[in-house]
Motif scaffolding. Structure first.
Motif, mmCIF file in Angstrom:
data_model
loop_
_atom_site.group_PDB
_atom_site.id
_atom_site.type_symbol
_atom_site.label_atom_id
_atom_site.label_comp_id
_atom_site.label_asym_id
_atom_site.label_seq_id
_atom_site.Cartn_x
_atom_site.Cartn_y
_atom_site.Cartn_z
ATOM 1 N N HIS A 8 40.609 -6.626 51.527
ATOM 2 C CA HIS A 8 40.943 -5.416 52.276
ATOM 3 C C HIS A 8 41.951 -4.527 51.541
ATOM 4 C CE1 HIS A 8 39.093 -7.832 55.454
ATOM 5 N NE2 HIS A 8 38.900 -6.703 56.093
ATOM 6 N N ASP A 9 42.302 -4.892 50.325
ATOM 7 C CA ASP A 9 43.165 -4.080 49.475
ATOM 8 C C ASP A 9 44.473 -3.699 50.167
ATOM 9 O OD1 ASP A 9 44.021 -2.624 47.255
ATOM 10 O OD2 ASP A 9 43.078 -0.768 47.965
ATOM 11 N N VAL A 10 45.209 -4.705 50.630
ATOM 12 C CA VAL A 10 46.520 -4.451 51.230
ATOM 13 C C VAL A 10 47.597 -5.099 50.368
ATOM 14 C CG1 VAL A 10 45.660 -4.199 53.575
ATOM 15 C CG2 VAL A 10 46.310 -6.469 52.754
ATOM 16 N N ALA A 11 48.742 -4.427 50.297
ATOM 17 C CA ALA A 11 49.857 -4.937 49.496
ATOM 18 C C ALA A 11 50.617 -6.043 50.211
ATOM 19 C CB ALA A 11 50.813 -3.795 49.163
ATOM 20 N N GLY A 12 50.566 -6.027 51.525
ATOM 21 C CA GLY A 12 51.278 -7.032 52.299
ATOM 22 C C GLY A 12 50.611 -7.286 53.627
ATOM 23 N N GLY A 14 57.855 0.039 65.732
ATOM 24 C CA GLY A 14 57.825 -0.492 64.374
ATOM 25 C C GLY A 14 56.726 0.148 63.541
ATOM 26 N N LEU A 15 55.535 0.304 64.136
ATOM 27 C CA LEU A 15 54.431 0.932 63.419
ATOM 28 C C LEU A 15 54.780 2.362 63.018
ATOM 29 C CD1 LEU A 15 51.545 1.086 62.393
ATOM 30 C CD2 LEU A 15 50.801 1.575 64.739
ATOM 31 N N HIS A 16 55.327 3.116 63.966
ATOM 32 C CA HIS A 16 55.677 4.509 63.669
ATOM 33 C C HIS A 16 56.744 4.597 62.578
ATOM 34 C CE1 HIS A 16 54.303 5.385 68.046
ATOM 35 N NE2 HIS A 16 53.285 5.334 67.216
ATOM 36 N N ALA A 17 57.711 3.674 62.612
ATOM 37 C CA ALA A 17 58.782 3.701 61.614
ATOM 38 C C ALA A 17 58.246 3.424 60.217
ATOM 39 C CB ALA A 17 59.872 2.692 61.980
ATOM 40 N N LEU A 18 57.314 2.519 60.089
ATOM 41 C CA LEU A 18 56.741 2.226 58.777
ATOM 42 C C LEU A 18 55.869 3.384 58.294
ATOM 43 C CD1 LEU A 18 55.826 -1.560 59.057
ATOM 44 C CD2 LEU A 18 57.818 -0.523 57.969
ATOM 45 N N GLN A 19 55.131 4.004 59.200
ATOM 46 C CA GLN A 19 54.316 5.160 58.808
ATOM 47 C C GLN A 19 55.199 6.321 58.362
ATOM 48 O OE1 GLN A 19 51.985 5.493 62.438
ATOM 49 N NE2 GLN A 19 50.203 4.538 61.463
ATOM 50 N N GLU A 20 56.343 6.470 59.000
ATOM 51 C CA GLU A 20 57.271 7.526 58.587
ATOM 52 C C GLU A 20 57.814 7.286 57.182
ATOM 53 O OE1 GLU A 20 60.202 7.477 61.625
ATOM 54 O OE2 GLU A 20 58.974 8.589 63.079
ATOM 55 N N ARG A 21 57.744 6.050 56.715
ATOM 56 C CA ARG A 21 58.199 5.719 55.369
ATOM 57 C C ARG A 21 57.049 5.751 54.364
ATOM 58 N NH1 ARG A 21 61.540 4.255 59.025
ATOM 59 N NH2 ARG A 21 63.744 3.798 58.596
ATOM 60 N N GLY A 22 55.946 6.357 54.741
ATOM 61 C CA GLY A 22 54.822 6.570 53.836
ATOM 62 C C GLY A 22 53.864 5.417 53.703
ATOM 63 N N LEU A 23 53.953 4.426 54.576
ATOM 64 C CA LEU A 23 53.062 3.274 54.506
ATOM 65 C C LEU A 23 51.826 3.507 55.368
ATOM 66 C CD1 LEU A 23 55.716 0.415 54.734
ATOM 67 C CD2 LEU A 23 54.731 1.463 52.683
ATOM 68 N N THR A 24 50.707 2.926 54.960
ATOM 69 C CA THR A 24 49.436 3.075 55.656
ATOM 70 C C THR A 24 49.072 1.767 56.346
ATOM 71 O OG1 THR A 24 48.643 4.705 54.052
ATOM 72 C CG2 THR A 24 46.978 3.611 55.402
ATOM 73 N N GLN A 80 58.899 -3.112 46.325
ATOM 74 C CA GLN A 80 59.214 -3.979 45.194
ATOM 75 C C GLN A 80 57.989 -4.721 44.672
ATOM 76 O OE1 GLN A 80 62.640 -6.634 45.566
ATOM 77 N NE2 GLN A 80 63.419 -5.358 47.223
ATOM 78 N N HIS A 81 57.107 -5.127 45.575
ATOM 79 C CA HIS A 81 56.032 -6.037 45.190
ATOM 80 C C HIS A 81 54.626 -5.432 45.347
ATOM 81 C CE1 HIS A 81 58.902 -9.348 44.944
ATOM 82 N NE2 HIS A 81 59.402 -8.945 46.098
ATOM 83 N N GLY A 82 54.525 -4.216 45.846
ATOM 84 C CA GLY A 82 53.211 -3.652 46.142
ATOM 85 C C GLY A 82 52.511 -3.005 44.965
ATOM 86 N N GLY A 83 53.200 -2.802 43.835
ATOM 87 C CA GLY A 83 52.567 -2.176 42.691
ATOM 88 C C GLY A 83 52.064 -0.777 42.977
ATOM 89 N N GLY A 84 52.727 -0.084 43.868
ATOM 90 C CA GLY A 84 52.318 1.270 44.222
ATOM 91 C C GLY A 84 51.340 1.340 45.376
ATOM 92 N N ASN A 85 50.799 0.193 45.798
ATOM 93 C CA ASN A 85 49.894 0.152 46.944
ATOM 94 C C ASN A 85 50.721 0.236 48.228
ATOM 95 O OD1 ASN A 85 47.968 -0.331 48.899
ATOM 96 N ND2 ASN A 85 47.160 -2.194 47.937
ATOM 97 N N LYS A 86 50.486 1.256 49.035
ATOM 98 C CA LYS A 86 51.259 1.451 50.262
ATOM 99 C C LYS A 86 50.508 0.998 51.518
ATOM 100 C CE LYS A 86 54.066 5.260 48.456
ATOM 101 N NZ LYS A 86 55.305 4.457 48.505
ATOM 102 N N ARG A 87 49.398 0.301 51.326
ATOM 103 C CA ARG A 87 48.625 -0.204 52.458
ATOM 104 C C ARG A 87 49.170 -1.568 52.886
ATOM 105 N NH1 ARG A 87 43.339 1.201 53.361
ATOM 106 N NH2 ARG A 87 42.660 -0.982 53.220
ATOM 107 N N ALA A 96 59.843 -1.822 54.232
ATOM 108 C CA ALA A 96 59.382 -0.846 53.241
ATOM 109 C C ALA A 96 59.915 -1.176 51.851
ATOM 110 C CB ALA A 96 59.803 0.560 53.668
ATOM 111 N N ASP A 97 61.151 -1.653 51.782
ATOM 112 C CA ASP A 97 61.743 -2.009 50.494
ATOM 113 C C ASP A 97 61.000 -3.178 49.856
ATOM 114 O OD1 ASP A 97 63.981 -1.902 48.490
ATOM 115 O OD2 ASP A 97 64.298 -3.930 49.257
ATOM 116 N N VAL A 98 60.672 -4.188 50.647
ATOM 117 C CA VAL A 98 59.937 -5.344 50.126
ATOM 118 C C VAL A 98 58.563 -4.928 49.615
ATOM 119 C CG1 VAL A 98 58.803 -7.483 50.816
ATOM 120 C CG2 VAL A 98 61.165 -7.081 51.475
ATOM 121 N N LEU A 99 57.864 -4.101 50.390
ATOM 122 C CA LEU A 99 56.557 -3.628 49.952
ATOM 123 C C LEU A 99 56.674 -2.773 48.693
ATOM 124 C CD1 LEU A 99 54.911 -2.778 53.389
ATOM 125 C CD2 LEU A 99 54.038 -4.417 51.713
#
Length: 419
Positions: free
Chosen positions: A53-57, A165-175, A148-155, A143-146
């Motif tokens: 599913h191509d997710v970083a975390g 929590g979902l809204h806060a992560l989306q506000e930080r540019g995560l999908t 560090q280890h996501g390789g640019g993948n924000k999914r 967001a910081d952990v993702l």
């Protein structure tokens, strides 16, 4: 009555007793090697789904999924409705558990956890009017952990995540990617080591069922009988019961009444569904019915029981690896008209650490909304039946089945009644 009771007890081999005949907690024969192989397999299954599913975390809040990933168990029922511990598996990176403060030591020796941190709680119960600040702190760390280890993948995927929590992560540019499919598909195919763990849970469950049977005498209450399953599960290292589905006589129809203080009368049908989360976190989901006081069944009881058993046996014959859910439905047992209004809504469902995907509805309820898919080797499924009619009691039967490369294997052995 005594002869019938003793015959039944011989048939059940006094399965609540140990091999030495003593009534004491059952001791698991599972080796540490088996347990460690199961742990490694389960974490690998989740990582495979993450890659697909191509997710970083993968963010986990469901305590059953945390148990599946790491074999980490802590206040399972309480944390199922209080989001105070969570975990994240990073694609190609570490697996981190955020543990409830003061409980970090509970995870010593678990090989799948690379790092343990103290969880940040942001629910209203613990933070009140400061909850919004708590969620910001939590989201910054995730967001910081993702990053560090996501390789640019924000999914990222999450199995269950409250709105703030979902809204806060989306506000930080995560999908956000819905994580239930990842965890359900991962859990659906069991390794041989998982099956060994599940066999032991079923052994403990059947010991509890034998204890229920041994106490199914006139004057006992439904709650007293249900307590025997709790007792056997708890003393042999199990966790909890998902439901309280044991009733007798008129309380069996309609189904889904939970056990009460009703006193069971001689000759009444006692019907139950274990829904037991037992040792190692695995579920034993078995159903049986028999008469109070071990009396012979009436003609109506016998006919209804035979009908329920016919459904189980017919559907077991249809269940094969490679069969689609639609094909299973087409070939499945057809419920007679007189029982339709008192039916169970499903014929088959997956089971592992709890009831799981997939679910195949009863043929009457199988429509365009029914899921698609195939029965696969390595799945464990429950085949169910509930039969009642106007003015009758209900008979509930259920068996737990491993799908192999060539067919199926029943994992439970507690006998059906003779009809």
């Amino acid at each position: 009555m005594t002869r019938a009771r003793n015959a039944f007890k011989d048939d059940r081999k006094l399965t609540h007793l140990n091999s030495d005949g003593a009534d004491k907690p059952l001791i698991s024969p599972v080796s540490q090697t088996t347990l460690d192989k199961a742990r490694a397999y389960r974490l690998t299954r989740l990582r495979e789904q993450m890659a697909e599913h191509d997710v970083a975390g993968l963010l986990l809040y469901d305590p059953i999924n945390i148990r599946y990933a790491f074999d980490s168990s802590n206040m399972q029922v309480w944390t199922s409705h209080n989001p105070v511990r969570y975990a994240m598996i990073l694609a190609g990176g570490p697996a981190i558990l955020w543990e409830f403060k003061g409980c970090e030591h509970l995870n010593e020796g678990l090989p799948g956890i690379d790092e343990i941190r103290t969880a940040v709680s942001w629910m209203f119960m613990t933070k009140g009017d400061k909850a919004s600040a708590g969620v910001e702190t939590w989201a910054d760390e995730i967001a910081d952990v993702l990053g560090q280890h996501g390789g640019g993948n924000k999914r990222f995927a999450a199995d269950k995540l409250d709105g703030p929590g979902l809204h806060a992560l989306q506000e930080r540019g995560l999908t956000y990617v819905e994580g239930a499919e990842l965890t359900e598909r991962a859990r659906s195919i069991k390794s041989p080591e998982e099956i060994e763990l599940m066999r032991w849970t079923i052994r403990v469950c059947e010991a509890g069922m034998a204890r229920i049977y041994d106490h199914s005498v006139p004057g006992v209450t439904e709650r007293e009988l249900w307590g025997h399953l709790h007792f056997e599960n708890a003393r042999s290292g199990g966790d909890w019961l998902e439901t309280k589905l044991l009733t007798c006589g008129p309380n069996t129809n309609p189904w889904y009444k939970e056990c009460s203080d009703r006193v069971c009368q001689p000759g009444e049908m006692i019907s139950f569904d274990t829904d037991m989360v037992g040792p190692y976190g695995y579920c034993a989901d078995l159903s049986r019915s028999w008469t109070c006081g071990y009396t012979p069944m009436t003609d109506t009881q016998r006919r209804i029981y035979a009908t329920a058993l016919e459904q189980i046996n017919h559907n077991l014959d249809v269940l094969k690896p490679g069969v689609s859910y639609a094909e299973f439905n087409e070939k499945s047992w057809r419920i007679p008209d007189r029982h339709v209004d008192y039916r169970y809504s499903l014929a088959v469902h997956g089971v592992g650490m709890a009831d799981e995907w997939p679910v195949i509805p009863l043929h009457i309820d199988f429509d365009e909304t029914a899921m698609s898919g195939f029965i696969e080797p390595g799945m464990v499924v429950c085949v169910e039946s509930l039969v009642g009619e106007n003015g009758s009691e209900s008979v509930k039967l259920e068996t737990q089945v491993l799908v192999t490369e060539t067919g199926i294997e029943r994992l439970d052995s507690f006998p059906w009644e003779s009809v």
